[in-house]
Write a protein that holds these residues in place. Sequence first.
Motif, PDB file in Angstrom:
ATOM      1  N   HIS A   6       0.153  -2.488  -7.014  1.00 23.64           N
ATOM      2  CA  HIS A   6       0.125  -1.935  -5.669  1.00 23.64           C
ATOM      3  C   HIS A   6      -1.215  -1.261  -5.376  1.00 23.64           C
ATOM      4  O   HIS A   6      -1.898  -0.773  -6.283  1.00 23.64           O
ATOM      5  N   GLU A   7      -1.567  -1.211  -4.106  1.00 20.75           N
ATOM      6  CA  GLU A   7      -2.716  -0.425  -3.673  1.00 20.75           C
ATOM      7  C   GLU A   7      -2.242   1.004  -3.470  1.00 20.75           C
ATOM      8  O   GLU A   7      -1.228   1.237  -2.811  1.00 20.75           O
ATOM      9  N   LYS A  50       0.860  -1.178   0.000  1.00 16.28           N
ATOM     10  CA  LYS A  50       0.000   0.000   0.000  1.00 16.28           C
ATOM     11  C   LYS A  50       0.898   1.229   0.000  1.00 16.28           C
ATOM     12  O   LYS A  50       1.684   1.441   0.917  1.00 16.28           O
ATOM     13  N   CYS A  59      -0.419   1.872   5.417  1.00 18.71           N
ATOM     14  CA  CYS A  59       0.513   2.149   4.316  1.00 18.71           C
ATOM     15  C   CYS A  59       1.937   1.769   4.723  1.00 18.71           C
ATOM     16  O   CYS A  59       2.362   2.041   5.843  1.00 18.71           O
TER      17      CYS A  59
END
Length: 252
Positions: A25-26, A2, A51
């Motif tokens: 990826h987020e 993240k 994150c």
Amino acid sequence: MKIAVAGATGTVGRHVVAVAHERGHEVLALSRAAGVDLTSGLGLAEMLSGCQTVIDVTSLSTQSADESKRFFTLVTSHLLAAEVQAGVTHHIALSIVGSDRAPFGYYAGKAAQESLVTEAAVPWTILRATQFHEFARQIYGQVTIGPFTVIPTMISQPVAAREVAERLVFHAESGPNGLATDLAGPEVLRMADMVWRYSQAIGGTARVLEVPLPGGFGRALRNSTLVASPSANHGKQTFSEWVDSVERLSWR
């Protein structure tokens, strides 16, 4: 992974978001469009929860050293404090080649940003890149005198914003690296020539007038201080290739 992107709607930020998505990826966009004010920092730690990495590509339009330092000090301080609270393990900052040697005007803020990052508790990477191809578009027509668009005498080594974004995401995937190898474009050009070429591509009629700026900043623009060393990494897209893409879009 993240990844939070500060400045996600900017010239490089939108490419960072796209590249990170492409690599699976987020992505969390930290921008005013998403309701985030990085200069106040309110709610930022909660937003960064979960994150692993923050990529900071924030920017502002100014040549005031005080304004630039104030902006980058606020944004960087808020991001780093929130990252500690949220457990972020990697802070990546995009800086500019030559900001350490010419801390004037806008570059003064980047120098202040670098200082804060290097002293932070969060493991970090700083990538210095040269000016983007888009810089010619940004300064075209900013200052005009009659039929002339006035451009500072400047030696540049323009790099593609997309390639900068790819390198930033690469560093996100690689982990903290401290001061990374600089990234520059494949050729050294005069900014006046770049602006003239861009003007021709969009059908502009203004004539380019090149003017040397006074003081230390003006000298840095002229004497290749903002050009990367031979040991830098180099992108592939030339300025002419970028202009050709702009020209094709302008005729659609």
